[in-house]
Design a protein around this motif. Structure first.
Motif, short mmCIF file in Angstrom:
data_model
loop_
_atom_site.label_atom_id
_atom_site.label_comp_id
_atom_site.label_asym_id
_atom_site.label_seq_id
_atom_site.Cartn_x
_atom_site.Cartn_y
_atom_site.Cartn_z
N ASN A 1 9.38 14.02 7.73
CA ASN A 1 9.17 12.66 8.19
C ASN A 1 8.32 11.91 7.17
O ASN A 1 7.31 12.42 6.68
N GLY A 2 8.74 10.70 6.85
CA GLY A 2 8.03 9.93 5.84
C GLY A 2 8.53 10.18 4.43
O GLY A 2 8.00 9.61 3.47
N ALA A 3 9.57 11.02 4.28
CA ALA A 3 10.08 11.34 2.94
C ALA A 3 10.87 10.19 2.34
O ALA A 3 11.04 10.14 1.12
N GLY A 4 11.35 9.26 3.17
CA GLY A 4 12.09 8.11 2.67
C GLY A 4 13.54 8.05 3.09
O GLY A 4 14.29 7.16 2.67
N GLY B 1 0.79 -1.24 0.00
CA GLY B 1 0.00 0.00 0.00
C GLY B 1 0.81 1.28 0.00
O GLY B 1 0.24 2.36 -0.07
N VAL B 2 2.15 1.19 0.08
CA VAL B 2 2.97 2.39 0.17
C VAL B 2 4.23 2.23 -0.68
O VAL B 2 4.94 1.22 -0.57
N VAL B 3 4.52 3.22 -1.53
CA VAL B 3 5.80 3.28 -2.24
C VAL B 3 6.71 4.19 -1.44
O VAL B 3 6.54 5.40 -1.41
N ALA B 4 7.66 3.59 -0.73
CA ALA B 4 8.53 4.35 0.17
C ALA B 4 9.63 5.09 -0.59
O ALA B 4 10.01 6.20 -0.21
N LEU B 5 10.16 4.48 -1.64
CA LEU B 5 11.21 5.09 -2.46
C LEU B 5 10.85 4.90 -3.93
O LEU B 5 10.50 3.77 -4.35
N SER C 1 7.68 6.47 10.18
CA SER C 1 8.74 7.44 10.45
C SER C 1 8.52 8.05 11.84
O SER C 1 7.43 7.95 12.41
N GLY C 2 9.56 8.70 12.35
CA GLY C 2 9.48 9.28 13.69
C GLY C 2 8.37 10.31 13.82
O GLY C 2 7.63 10.35 14.82
N GLY C 3 8.21 11.16 12.80
CA GLY C 3 7.17 12.18 12.86
C GLY C 3 5.78 11.59 12.86
O GLY C 3 4.89 12.04 13.58
N ASN C 4 5.58 10.54 12.06
CA ASN C 4 4.27 9.90 12.04
C ASN C 4 3.99 9.13 13.33
O ASN C 4 2.84 9.07 13.78
N ASP D 1 8.30 12.71 -0.23
CA ASP D 1 7.33 11.66 -0.60
C ASP D 1 8.00 10.52 -1.36
O ASP D 1 7.46 9.99 -2.34
N GLY D 2 9.20 10.14 -0.91
CA GLY D 2 9.89 9.00 -1.50
C GLY D 2 10.59 9.29 -2.81
O GLY D 2 11.07 8.35 -3.47
N ARG D 3 10.69 10.55 -3.19
CA ARG D 3 11.33 10.91 -4.46
C ARG D 3 12.52 11.84 -4.22
O ARG D 3 12.52 12.62 -3.28
N HIS D 4 13.48 11.76 -5.13
CA HIS D 4 14.63 12.65 -5.09
C HIS D 4 14.22 14.01 -5.64
O HIS D 4 13.74 14.12 -6.77
#
Length: 516
Positions: free
Chosen positions: A46-49, A23-27, A403-406, A223-226
Motif C-alpha cells: 500500500n502506498g507503492a503507487g 510533499g510526496v512523490v507518488a510516481l 492508499s487503502g493500507g494507510n 515507493d513509487g518506483r518501478h
C-alpha cells in the motif's frame, strides 16, 4: 492465454511516468507495458503507487512527466473522456452502480437507446442480453441491481465497462476482495474469456494465490518506483514478497502467545431478531479470539452489536466484570472498546478530513483545554501514531488521498491513541498488501503483550488459524463451534461454518468460553 511477444505489438506503453503531490512523490519514472490478451498483475505494498498509476491512465490525474503510447501512437490523457475514447476502462474496488435501477439501465446508463424521445426498452434489453451472452453471463437484464449478490454486481460492473465497445484495456482493482471462492472462480472464468478476445487486463491484487492462478506477467512497484517486470513463470512467492517489501517475510503469521489475563469482555445470550441468536463468549487480556463464518453468518452484525452501533433484543454485555448497556458507540468507546469496521471508508474515517483530525476525533475532550482545542495537539498525536504504525502520510494530508493500507492504519491509530483495551477488528487486513499485513499482525502482538484483548473477524482462514488463540465459528447467526488453537484446523472451521458440525449446547458455550 499466453501471448507471444514476438508476434504482438504493445497496446499500451507508459514510460517514465512521474506524479507528485505536495510533499510526496507518488510516481518516479514508472514504466508499464501491456500486450493484447495480457493479464498483467500490478503488485506492491500500500502506498507503492499502483492506484496513482492507474488514475494517470484513466485520466483522473494528469502526469507531471513521461510518455503514454496507445497502440503505437503517443497520446495525452487529459481526463476520463480521453481515456474512454482510447478504449481504457477502469473498475474500482468500490462499485459504481445504482441499486434502484435494473441491470440493463446500469450497463447503458447515459447511453440508453431512444425512439421518439423515449427509452427504447426492447432495444435496451436486447442489447443487454447480447452483451451478457457474449461475456458468458446469465443475468436477467430487467432485474434490479439491489437484488443481486456482490459477485453478480461485479459482473454487471464489468459489462458496464465493456458496453461502449472497442475496449482494449481493462483495469480491475481488487475485484475479489469481498467474493466467496465460488464467485471468484466465476470471475476468473470471465477474465480468461476477455483475455482470449484480446483485451489487455491490468489486475491489482494483494492475494498472491490469484497472481499465480490467472496472471501472465507481473509488474512490482515500491515507493513509487518501478522495481521489476517478469513473466509469471519466472518468479516465486518468496521472491515476489521480497520485491514488494524489500525484505524477506519468512513468517507470514508471527503469532506471539502470551499468558491469558483477566476477562475483559463477556457477552451472554446476545440476540437480535433475524441476525444474531443466543451468542455467548468472552475475551481475556492477552487473547486474540478469531471469528469465522461464511458471508451472511452474522459476523459483522456481532461486531456492531458489541460496539453499540446496533441495538439488540436480548442478552447482556459486561466489560471487566461490570455489566454495561450501550446506547451507541460513544458508550462503548467510554468503556474502552474500539472498532475497526469492515468498510473503513464508510464507517471508520471522515474522508474529507486530514490524517491528524481523523486520529484525534475520539479524543477531543482530552486534547482540549477549557473547551478549546490546543494548538498543535492533533498534529502531535498524529505524528506519534503515524511513526508507530509507519503511516506514509503527513498529518495535514486528506485521508481520502491515502492508499487503502494507510487508511486502515489511520483507523487503528485513532484507537491506539486512547485508552482502548478491547479491540474489535472486522476484516483488519482486507485489501492490504503482504508487508502491511505482517505489520498489523505484529501490532496485534504488541497489543496483547500490553494486556489488550482482540476480537478478530476475518474471511481468510490462514489468518484466523495463524493469529488466533481461539476461533468462534458462526453459522446463521449462531456460534456453531468454539475451537482453541490446538483444535482448530481448516477442515473443522469450514465444517462448522457450513453448519455440518454439531452446534454448541448452552452448557458447552458457558463452560467452553471459560476453559478454552
Amino acid at each position: 492465454m499466453r501471448v507471444s511477444r514476438a508476434m504482438t505489438e504493445p497496446v499500451l506503453e507508459m514510460r517514465g511516468i512521474r506524479k507528485a503531490f505536495p510533499g510526496v512523490v507518488a510516481l518516479d519514472a514508472v514504466d508499464l507495458t501491456l500486450y493484447p490478451g495480457d493479464v498483467h498483475m500490478l503488485l506492491g505494498e500500500n502506498g507503492a503507487g499502483k492506484s496513482t498509476l492507474m488514475k494517470v491512465l484513466s485520466g483522473a490525474y494528469r502526469k507531471d512527466a513521461g510518455e503514454i503510447r496507445v497502440k503505437g501512437g503517443a497520446v495525452e490523457i487529459g481526463g476520463p473522456r480521453d481515456a474512454l475514447a482510447l478504449g481504457i476502462r477502469v473498475i474500482y474496488q468500490e462499485l459504481n452502480l445504482v441499486p434502484q435501477l435494473s441491470v440493463a439501465e446500469n450497463i447503458f446508463l447515459g447511453a440508453m437507446p431512444a425512439r421518439g424521445g423515449l427509452v427504447d426498452w426492447t432495444t435496451l434489453h436486447r442489447n443487454t442480453s447480447q452483451l451478457l451472452s457474449d461475456l458468458g453471463l446469465s443475468l436477467d437484464p430487467r432485474v434490479r441491481v439491489s437484488r443481486l449478490g456482490l459477485a453478480q454486481r461485479q459482473m454487471v460492473e464489468i459489462a458496464k465497462a465493456l458496453a461502449p465497445g472497442d475496449t482494449s484495456i481493462l483495469v480491475m482493482d481488487e475485484p475479489t476482495s469481498a467474493l466467496t471462492s465460488r464467485e471468484v472462480t466465476q470471475l476468473f472464468a470471465l477474465v480468461e474469456r476477455l483475455a482470449s478476445r484480446g483485451v489487455a487486463i491490468v489486475y491489482i491484487t494483494h492475494r498472491l494465490d490469484e497472481v499465480f492462478r490467472i496472471g501472465h506477467r507481473i509488474t512490482v512497484l515500491r515507493d513509487g518506483r518501478h522495481i521489476a517486470t517478469r513473466s509469471i513463470d519466472e518468479v516465486t512467492v518468496t521472491e515476489l514478497v521480497r520485491l514488494m517489501a524489500n525484505r524477506d517475510l519468512t513468517d507470514h503469521f508471527p503469532k506471539v502467545p502470551v499468558p491469558r489475563g483477566p476477562e475483559l469482555l463477556r457477552v451472554e445470550h446476545l440476540s437480535r431478531r433475524g441476525v444474531l441468536s443466543d451468542i455467548t463468549f468472552s475475551v481475556h487480556a492477552g487473547e486474540i479470539v478469531g471469528v469465522a463464518g461464511l458471508l451472511g453468518a452474522g459476523r459483522t452484525e456481532l461486531a456492531r452489536a458489541v460496539f453499540g452501533a446496533d441495538s439488540v433484543d436480548d442478552g447482556t454485555i459486561a466489560v471487566e466484570g461490570r455489566p454495561v448497556h450501550f446506547r451507541g458507540p460513544a458508550d462503548a468507546i467510554a468503556c474502552g472498546i474500539g472498532l475497526l469496521p469492515e468498510d473503513r471508508k464508510a464507517d471508520g474515517l471522515v474522508a474529507g478530513l486530514t490524517t491528524a483530525r481523523n486520529i484525534a476525533l475520539p479524543h477531543g475532550k482530552r486534547l482540549a483545554r477549557f473547551g478549546v482545542l490546543r494548538r498543535g495537539s492533533e498534529s502531535a498525536m498524529a505524528k506519534r501514531m503515524s511513526a508507530d504504525l509507519r503511516v506514509k502520510a503527513t498529518p495535514k494530508q486528506i485521508v481520502r488521498l491515502l492508499s487503502g493500507g494507510n487508511q486502515q492504519k489511520v483507523v487503528l491509530g485513532k484507537w491506539l491513541a486512547g485508552d482502548v483495551r478491547i479491540f474489535v477488528f472486522d476484516e483488519p487486513t482486507r485489501g492490504i498488501d503482504v508487508g502491511s499485513k505482517v505489520e498489523i499482525y505484529q501490532l496485534m502482538n504488541r497489543l496483547t503483550a500490553r494486556g489488550a484483548g482482540i476480537l478478530m473477524i476475518s474471511s481468510e482462514l490462514p489468518e484466523l488459524l495463524g493469529m488466533s488463540d481461539r476461533i468462534l465459528v458462526m453459522h446463521r447467526g449462531r456460534i456453531q463451534a468454539d475451537l482453541d488453537r490446538a483444535q482448530a484446523t481448516e477442515e473443522r472451521v469450514l465444517s462448522a461454518a457450513l453448519g455440518l458440525a454439531p452446534a454448541l449446547s448452552d452448557a458447552r458455550a458457558r463452560s467452553g468460553v471459560e476453559g478454552a
